[in-house]
Write a protein that holds these residues in place. Structure first.
Motif: not given
Ligand code: ZN
Length: 444
Positions: A162, A172, A174, A295-297, A299-300, A360, A374, A380, A382
Motif C-alpha cells: 500500500l 483511492v 487509481a 494498478n490493482n483494482s 486492492l483498490e 480509474r 507496482t 495500491m 491512495c
C-alpha cells in the motif's frame, strides 16, 4: 474484527510528532539521515526489526511478525530545494532559499510508520499471522530510492503493498502514473573568439539549439500522450566566445515505459544529427528512469471500502480558515479545477468526505519512482486530504500545508485507513490476496 483501529487511539498522536519533527528538519534526497534515524529509533522502540539496505544509507526496512502473508507500506521523507516556508498564508521562508517539505513527504512517512505500529499491536494481541513492513524509501524527488532498493530485492517477497501521497482528496487514486526518462545531453565543440575568428569555432550551443529544433519537430510524430520537456543547463559562459561546451536536459514522459524507450532512442538520433551538423561531439547521461504504474483494482476496491468505514476527516474551524487563506493566494483557476473533480461545494477548501475512486482507467501526466514497485508486487495507491483544493505540489503553499495542523489531521486519518487496510489484508479469508495476484500477473 477491527482491532488495529482500537489500538490506533493510543498512538495517533505519533503521526503529528514524527511529521512535525521531519518538517522542522527538512533534508534533500539522499541526505535524509535525520529522518531515517528517527524512523529507525521509533520503530525499534515499538518492537520492529530494522534492517538497512545496501548501497543506500538512508533507506530502511522495518518488520514485525514472520512468514506470509507479507504486507507493506512505503514511506518517503525527502524534501525539496528552495521551498522553505513557515506555516503561514503569506510567502515567508523559515530560511531564505533553503529546503522545505513542498511535497508533504514528512506526512507521508509518518502515517505509513504509525499505521504499521497499529497493525503490529493488533497482530500481537489477536495472534494474527504474517508480516507487516514499513519501507523507508529515500530520494523520491530524484527518482533514485526505490530503484536501488528494488535491485537489493527488498520488495520481492511482498504479497501486497500500500502507498499513499498527501493530496487534496480523501480517496483511492487509481490513475496510471506516467513512465519517465530524465537525461542530459552534453555537446563539445571548439571554442574560438566570436569576433576575430568565428570560422575556427564549432559551437556546442548551436548543437543544443538544433537539437531542440529537431525535438520540437519530433513532437508531431510521437504517440499521443507523450511529453517532451527540456531546459538548457549550460548555454556557454561569455558572449564573445564560441561556446566549446553546452548541455541540455530532457524529460520524456508517456503512459507506458516502452513508449518512453522508443521516443528516447529517436531523441538520441536528433542529438547525433545536431552534432553532425555542427561538427561537435555529443554524449548523454540517463539520470532517472521511472516505470509507469501498474494498478490493482482488487486492492483498490478493498481500500475503497475501508475509506467508507473510516468516514469523514473532521477539520477544525481554525484549520479550515488557514486553508481558505492559502487558496486565496493562488489563481482562482487552481481552486476551480480541483473543485470540479468531485463537484465540491463552493466555499469548502478542505475536501473531507471519502470520495469515489479517482481516475480509474485514466493516465496521469505526473510520475513517481513507485512505478518499479507496482511491477514487482500488487500495489495500491491512495491519498488523504492534507492540502487545500487547488494548492499545487512543490509550492510554498504546499510546504505550509505539510507543516500545518490540517496536514497532520489528514495524515492521521490516512494512518487509520492504512492500518485498517493492512489488517484486512492479513486477516482476510475471502482470497483477496490471491485475486490481487491473479490480476497482477495478467498482461495489460
Ligand atoms: Zn511527493
Amino acid at each position: 474484527m477491527n482491532k488495529a483501529l482500537q489500538y490506533f487511539g493510543d498512538i495517533k498522536e505519533d503521526v503529528g510528532i514524527l511529521a512535525k519533527k521531519i518538517w522542522n528538519h527538512p533534508e534533500l534526497a539522499l541526505e535524509e539521515t535525520y529522518a531515517a534515524g528517527l524512523y529507525r529509533e521509533y520503530l525499534e522502540a515499538q518492537g520492529f526489526r530494522v534492517t538497512t539496505v545496501e548501497g543506500l544509507s538512508t533507506a530502511l526496512v522495518a518488520e514485525y511478525g514472520s512468514g506470509h502473508p507479507i504486507v507493506g507500506v512505503l514511506g518517503e521523507y525527502d524534501a525539496l530545494p528552495g521551498l522553505s516556508q513557515k506555516v503561514s498564508a503569506r510567502q515567508e521562508p523559515t530560511e531564505e532559499g533553503e529546503v522545505g517539505h513542498g511535497c508533504g513527504h514528512n506526512l507521508l512517512g509518518a502515517a505509513a510508520a504509525v499505521a504499521c505500529v497499529a497493525v503490529k499491536k493488533s497482530m500481537e494481541v489477536s495472534g494474527i499471522a504474517g508480516t507487516v513492513r514499513f519501507y523507508g524509501c529515500p530520494a523520491e524527488e530524484i527518482g533514485k530510492g526505490k530503484a536501488i532498493m528494488n535491485d537489493q530485492g527488498v520488495f520481492d517477497d511482498m504479497d501486497a503493498c500500500l502507498t499513499w501521497h498527501p493530496g487534496p482528496w480523501n480517496t483511492v487514486t487509481a490513475s496510471r502514473l506516467s513512465a519517465l526518462m530524465r537525461s542530459e545531453f552534453f555537446f563539445h565543440g571548439v571554442g574560438a573568439h566570436a569576433g576575430a575568428h568565428p570560422e575556427l569555432g564549432r559551437s556546442a550551443l548551436d548543437a543544443v539549439e538544433l537539437m531542440n529544433v529537431g525535438a520540437n519537430y519530433l513532437r508531431e510524430h510521437i504517440p499521443m500522450g507523450t511529453r517532451l520537456h527540456y531546459i538548457i543547463t549550460n548555454g556557454g559562459q561569455v558572449v564573445n566566445t564560441v561556446p566549446e561546451d553546452a548541455s541540455v536536459q530532457y524529460v520524456v514522459r508517456a503512459p507506458r515505459s516502452n513508449v518512453v524507450q522508443d521516443v528516447f532512442e529517436r531523441l538520441k538520433k536528433v542529438a547525433e544529427g545536431a552534432a553532425m551538423m555542427t561538427e561537435t561531439e555529443v554524449r548523454f547521461e540517463v539520470q532517472s528512469n521511472y516505470y509507469d504504474t501498474k494498478n490493482n483494482s482488487v486492492l483498490e476496491d478493498l481500500m475503497h471500502e475501508v475509506y467508507q468505514e473510516c468516514g469523514e476527516i473532521q477539520f477544525s474551524q481554525d484549520e479550515k480558515d488557514l486553508a481558505e487563506e492559502l487558496v486565496k493566494t493562488l489563481p482562482e483557476s487552481h481552486y476551480k479545477n480541483n473543485r470540479a473533480v468531485y463537484d465540491t461545494e463552493e466555499g469548502i477548501y478542505l475536501d473531507s468526505l471519502p470520495r469515489p475512486i479517482l481516475g480509474r482507467g485514466e493516465s496521469f501526466g505526473a510520475s513517481s519512482d513507485i512505478g518499479i514497485v507496482t511491477y514487482k508486487v500488487p500495489t495500491m495507491q491512495c491519498s488523504a486530504t492534507c492540502f487545500p483544493l487547488g494548492v499545487p505540489l512543490h509550492s510554498w503553499q504546499a510546504t505550509a500545508s505539510a507543516g500545518s495542523d490540517f496536514g497532520v489531521r489528514g495524515a492521521t486519518h490516512m494512518a487509520k485507513v492504512l492500518a485498517r487496510g493492512l489488517e484486512r489484508l492479513l486477516t482476510d479469508d475471502t482470497g483477496i490476496l490471491e485475486k490481487a495476484k491473479r490480476e497482477f500477473l495478467q498482461e495489460d
